[in-house]
Design a protein around this motif. Sequence first.
Motif, mmCIF file in Angstrom:
data_model
loop_
_atom_site.group_PDB
_atom_site.id
_atom_site.type_symbol
_atom_site.label_atom_id
_atom_site.label_comp_id
_atom_site.label_asym_id
_atom_site.label_seq_id
_atom_site.Cartn_x
_atom_site.Cartn_y
_atom_site.Cartn_z
ATOM 1 N N GLY A 158 71.367 84.772 96.947
ATOM 2 C CA GLY A 158 71.794 83.883 95.880
ATOM 3 C C GLY A 158 72.020 82.447 96.286
ATOM 4 N N LEU A 159 72.507 81.713 95.325
ATOM 5 C CA LEU A 159 72.583 80.253 95.399
ATOM 6 C C LEU A 159 73.685 79.712 96.278
ATOM 7 C CD1 LEU A 159 72.188 77.345 94.307
ATOM 8 C CD2 LEU A 159 73.507 78.051 92.324
ATOM 9 N N ALA A 160 74.907 79.810 95.812
ATOM 10 C CA ALA A 160 76.004 79.069 96.436
ATOM 11 C C ALA A 160 76.278 79.460 97.873
ATOM 12 C CB ALA A 160 77.271 79.231 95.605
ATOM 13 N N PRO A 161 76.229 80.757 98.258
ATOM 14 C CA PRO A 161 76.510 81.075 99.655
ATOM 15 C C PRO A 161 75.578 80.380 100.628
ATOM 16 C CG PRO A 161 76.641 83.054 98.311
ATOM 17 C CD PRO A 161 76.072 81.972 97.443
ATOM 18 N N GLY A 162 74.265 80.325 100.289
ATOM 19 C CA GLY A 162 73.325 79.683 101.189
ATOM 20 C C GLY A 162 73.644 78.219 101.384
ATOM 21 N N CYS A 222 69.017 69.975 90.233
ATOM 22 C CA CYS A 222 68.532 70.931 89.247
ATOM 23 C C CYS A 222 69.646 71.311 88.262
ATOM 24 C CB CYS A 222 67.995 72.179 89.947
ATOM 25 S SG CYS A 222 67.001 73.257 88.888
ATOM 26 N N SER A 223 70.844 71.526 88.768
ATOM 27 C CA SER A 223 71.976 71.853 87.892
ATOM 28 C C SER A 223 72.292 70.682 86.975
ATOM 29 C CB SER A 223 73.204 72.211 88.732
ATOM 30 O OG SER A 223 72.957 73.343 89.540
ATOM 31 N N LEU A 224 72.225 69.468 87.512
ATOM 32 C CA LEU A 224 72.459 68.266 86.712
ATOM 33 C C LEU A 224 71.368 68.111 85.650
ATOM 34 C CD1 LEU A 224 74.237 65.753 86.371
ATOM 35 C CD2 LEU A 224 72.822 64.614 88.094
ATOM 36 N N TYR A 225 70.151 68.448 86.017
ATOM 37 C CA TYR A 225 69.028 68.375 85.072
ATOM 38 C C TYR A 225 69.277 69.275 83.858
ATOM 39 C CZ TYR A 225 64.375 69.376 83.193
ATOM 40 O OH TYR A 225 63.300 69.569 82.357
ATOM 41 N N PHE A 226 69.691 70.513 84.099
ATOM 42 C CA PHE A 226 69.923 71.432 82.992
ATOM 43 C C PHE A 226 71.134 71.013 82.155
ATOM 44 C CE2 PHE A 226 67.356 74.499 85.549
ATOM 45 C CZ PHE A 226 66.380 74.737 84.581
ATOM 46 N N LEU A 227 72.141 70.424 82.804
ATOM 47 C CA LEU A 227 73.294 69.938 82.044
ATOM 48 C C LEU A 227 72.869 68.824 81.087
ATOM 49 C CD1 LEU A 227 76.819 69.130 83.460
ATOM 50 C CD2 LEU A 227 75.720 67.614 81.853
ATOM 51 N N LEU A 228 72.114 67.837 81.589
ATOM 52 C CA LEU A 228 71.688 66.724 80.750
ATOM 53 C C LEU A 228 70.686 67.172 79.695
ATOM 54 C CD1 LEU A 228 71.298 63.844 83.375
ATOM 55 C CD2 LEU A 228 73.168 64.232 81.780
ATOM 56 N N LYS A 229 69.874 68.136 80.040
ATOM 57 C CA LYS A 229 68.892 68.639 79.079
ATOM 58 C C LYS A 229 69.583 69.257 77.869
ATOM 59 C CE LYS A 229 64.848 71.659 78.739
ATOM 60 N NZ LYS A 229 63.978 72.651 79.452
ATOM 61 N N VAL A 256 64.904 77.507 93.571
ATOM 62 C CA VAL A 256 65.985 76.650 93.098
ATOM 63 C C VAL A 256 66.017 76.633 91.568
ATOM 64 C CG1 VAL A 256 66.816 74.267 93.012
ATOM 65 C CG2 VAL A 256 66.044 75.238 95.174
ATOM 66 N N TRP A 257 64.839 76.541 90.967
ATOM 67 C CA TRP A 257 64.767 76.604 89.503
ATOM 68 C C TRP A 257 65.358 77.919 88.996
ATOM 69 C CZ3 TRP A 257 63.581 72.803 86.185
ATOM 70 C CH2 TRP A 257 62.874 71.698 86.644
ATOM 71 N N ARG A 258 65.020 78.997 89.648
ATOM 72 C CA ARG A 258 65.501 80.312 89.208
ATOM 73 C C ARG A 258 67.016 80.436 89.369
ATOM 74 N NH1 ARG A 258 60.738 83.800 92.266
ATOM 75 N NH2 ARG A 258 59.112 83.506 90.660
ATOM 76 N N GLU A 259 67.530 79.886 90.450
ATOM 77 C CA GLU A 259 68.970 79.997 90.711
ATOM 78 C C GLU A 259 69.795 79.137 89.760
ATOM 79 O OE1 GLU A 259 69.128 78.813 94.751
ATOM 80 O OE2 GLU A 259 68.397 80.719 95.539
ATOM 81 N N CYS A 260 69.286 77.961 89.439
ATOM 82 C CA CYS A 260 70.078 76.998 88.671
ATOM 83 C C CYS A 260 69.874 77.100 87.166
ATOM 84 C CB CYS A 260 69.756 75.574 89.114
ATOM 85 S SG CYS A 260 70.118 75.246 90.852
ATOM 86 N N ARG A 261 68.824 77.779 86.739
ATOM 87 C CA ARG A 261 68.570 77.881 85.302
ATOM 88 C C ARG A 261 69.722 78.619 84.631
ATOM 89 N NH1 ARG A 261 64.003 77.313 82.515
ATOM 90 N NH2 ARG A 261 62.762 77.321 84.439
ATOM 91 N N PRO A 262 70.280 78.058 83.563
ATOM 92 C CA PRO A 262 71.409 78.720 82.885
ATOM 93 C C PRO A 262 71.030 80.109 82.391
ATOM 94 C CG PRO A 262 71.132 76.459 82.105
ATOM 95 C CD PRO A 262 69.931 76.770 82.935
ATOM 96 N N ARG A 263 71.921 81.037 82.620
ATOM 97 C CA ARG A 263 71.683 82.395 82.140
ATOM 98 C C ARG A 263 71.991 82.469 80.654
ATOM 99 N NH1 ARG A 263 70.195 81.787 86.609
ATOM 100 N NH2 ARG A 263 70.437 83.187 88.394
ATOM 101 N N LYS A 264 71.173 83.185 79.922
ATOM 102 C CA LYS A 264 71.445 83.361 78.508
ATOM 103 C C LYS A 264 72.675 84.231 78.334
ATOM 104 C CE LYS A 264 66.685 82.916 76.837
ATOM 105 N NZ LYS A 264 65.599 83.570 76.068
#
Length: 285
Positions: free
Chosen positions: A13-17, A148-155, A182-190
């Motif tokens: 996963g994302l954050a631990p790495g 990437c996280s910032l991108y999805f927030l602004l989007k 990275v895209w997969r990890e940061c994309r907001p989950r439905k």
Amino acid sequence: MSVLRTVAQQIPGLAPGIFFFALTSAVLGGAPLDLAAELFGEGQWAAARTESRRVQAAAEVSGAEVQRARLLGAVCALRMGGAGRAEAQADLAALWPDPSAELETRCLAAYEFGLADRAAGGRTNALAALKFAYLQTRAPPLFWRAGCSLYFLLKAEKQIRRQEAATWQSLQSCRDAWPLEVWRECRPRKPPGTSLAALPGKWVVQFYRAQIGPAIGSRCDLLPSCSEYFLQASRAHGLLGVPIMADRFVREPSVVSARETPVAMPDGRIRYADPVSDHDFWMRK
């Protein structure tokens, strides 16, 4: 193989790495956080948090190591969830703007705080924290993920995106360089489907945020804000979110005057933690 690589291979996963990348200097060479990092890598959040607190209390460690231990303890608390989550967010909120901490420690603290605040419904503070991590970090994995996280927030936030036109343009320019994982990890989950009983609360909050909130500004002294509190209560308990919210309105002056759980926000404002989980325990199975 280094301790860092050995531990990192155990972490999905994302954050631990990212966390281990940022703490390279602490993990390698038998540093004080070596054991805490290994426990974190094994998913033993409580044990890692306890060990990080031991490092913070040790007299022989440097100030930089204390800050890393503080960061690790807060991240562990976020992974554990529960009542310690608000305290962890408050610790991260105080750590990432702290100029006395190392830059990469601040960047990771900003990233973790931004994700946690965004998950709780925040926008302004999450934006500031993620933007700081994106612009200041020199670690590629954190740079990609913060961007990437910032991108999805602004989007998702059209009004904020207009205000952050330069940042949005920067993200558009570098998005093709982000790895697929990275895209997969940061994309907001439905989120799970909203029940019919929760829809009225959702509509009320949407109307307030679109029509009333921008006109009167942020006035709530509690964390999460009253609108987010109502949204969370409605999602969890449907129409019972209305009396839960009414109870919050009644309690707000006493919570603020008690000043028991202050949270220092990045803009310097003090808010007081008052999560739904502290007041609906009698309704949960």
